[in-house]
Write an enzyme that holds these catalytic residues in place. Sequence first.
Site, mmCIF file in Angstrom:
data_model
loop_
_atom_site.group_PDB
_atom_site.id
_atom_site.type_symbol
_atom_site.label_atom_id
_atom_site.label_comp_id
_atom_site.label_asym_id
_atom_site.label_seq_id
_atom_site.Cartn_x
_atom_site.Cartn_y
_atom_site.Cartn_z
ATOM 1 N N ASP A 138 0.903 -1.158 0.088
ATOM 2 C CA ASP A 138 0.074 -0.111 0.042
ATOM 3 C C ASP A 138 0.927 1.375 0.062
ATOM 4 O OD1 ASP A 138 -2.525 -1.646 0.146
ATOM 5 O OD2 ASP A 138 -2.338 -1.606 2.579
ATOM 6 N N ASP A 152 -0.917 -2.270 -4.728
ATOM 7 C CA ASP A 152 -2.060 -2.995 -3.763
ATOM 8 C C ASP A 152 -2.914 -1.481 -3.600
ATOM 9 O OD1 ASP A 152 -3.663 -4.586 -2.237
ATOM 10 O OD2 ASP A 152 -2.371 -4.526 -0.563
ATOM 11 N N ASP A 173 -4.650 2.322 2.878
ATOM 12 C CA ASP A 173 -5.540 1.194 3.504
ATOM 13 C C ASP A 173 -5.477 1.559 5.076
ATOM 14 O OD1 ASP A 173 -5.910 0.089 1.133
ATOM 15 O OD2 ASP A 173 -5.208 -2.096 1.542
ATOM 16 N N ARG A 202 -12.811 0.910 -4.280
ATOM 17 C CA ARG A 202 -12.777 1.042 -3.055
ATOM 18 C C ARG A 202 -12.538 2.453 -2.917
ATOM 19 N NH1 ARG A 202 -8.811 -4.209 -1.482
ATOM 20 N NH2 ARG A 202 -10.206 -5.626 -2.207
HETATM 21 CA CA CA Z 1 -3.359 -3.424 1.500
#
Ligand code: CA
Length: 446
Positions: free
Chosen positions: A225, A264, A268, A320
């Site tokens: 991330d 990714d 997050d 997302r």
């Molecule tokens: Ca992640």
Amino acid sequence: MTALRTRPVRRTAAALTLLLAGLTFQPGAEAATAQPPAAPARDLGREVLADGDGWAADGPGTTGGSTADDAHVFTVRNRAQLVAALDGGSSVPKIIKIAGTIDANTDDRGRPLDCADYTTGGYGLKAYLAAYAPATWGGAKPTGPQEDARKASAARQAERVELLIGSNTTLVGLGRGAGIKGGSLQVRDADNVIVRNLELRDAYDCFPAWQPNTGGLGDWKTAYDTLWLRGATHVWVDHVTASDKGHPDDREPTYFGRNYLRHDGLLDITNGADLVTVSWSRFADHDKAMLIGNGDGVTTDRGKLRVTLHHNEFDSVVQRAPRVRFGQVHLYNNHYTVPADGEYRYSLGVSTESRIIAENNAFTTPGHVEVADLVKSWNGSLLQQRGTEFNGYPVDLVSIYNAYNSGSEQDLATDAGWTPALHGPIDTAARAAADVARAAGAGRIG
Ligand code: CA
């Protein structure tokens, strides 16, 4: 908003400077005397989150490293200096100012490292693909020499690109063009962190892993991330631009019928992270932008994952933005832009026990994206919204979602069961979209 906190001090200092210079300060007389001294440059390192500005203002608020003594104020220009300043994630109050772009994929002397430099143990993509082709390997988890070599190679990259931020730290970019390329900033089980005015781009994974059982068809799993808040509390992310700039995933090949993703999440927020404000930031050119809560079974996230997102831009994000489990997420005055030619799945992901309140957000989309496409639910039961604008028209996300999915999905309820107490003024969606276009992202403050 936050600048107001320090401005009175600056005015006092300026007046004092005039007195010390032997000038008599008289209101209205400035033009007739010498030029007043220039206002001191704004020092982002000493700024703190404004009172009431989102969940990160809860309790003691978020002050980062603003109280650092002079020995813990650093200006860093390369990875080695950044790593030294981060001090292994120590909690000593510190202000780290980044000048220019720091490439995380560099050795201790600053020489660039590429994927070949990390590769070890005989790993090769061709050999990996041959070893785990679904037709011959089947659906079992990859094991054996190629997977071992992939893991060993990935560990060598992780050692360079994962950068731990400890408690009581402020990490800011100096002026325009400051940021980190290829890095994965991580706040793990730390408290009181500020990240501002940084362009964070292309946290590129050299060694994606094949997961045969993900999503039924299998999928590629990538590691990094751009910014990961894991168990972190009191975090303010502001005027950050996070993207895949340099390596867009939609230009990556397809292996085993799935896009060979290299990235990714952009941001997050997982594993008990709590009390986070994300403001005036840009999330762009990416697939899975922001995951809040990473598992339906992570019930320890209940009561946590309280996040405020305001005045952010989500531009060319596939999905997302965010997807939420468990969290009480206040989402207001954000702007979403969906491109005409890119892939798009949804923006707001309603998942297990999430309690999202979405107010006055604006969506700008091409003709083939409908209102019902903006929301997706997996095991989620409610979404409270008001003031949503869709291509300039007011819409009710939930009633349209429920009508569209009637008979196939459970209706979403509309009462989140909580009332946001910590937030700034909430503008109309249209006004916010204009403000976000003008002012969100890195390089626009300081
Ligand atoms: Ca992640």
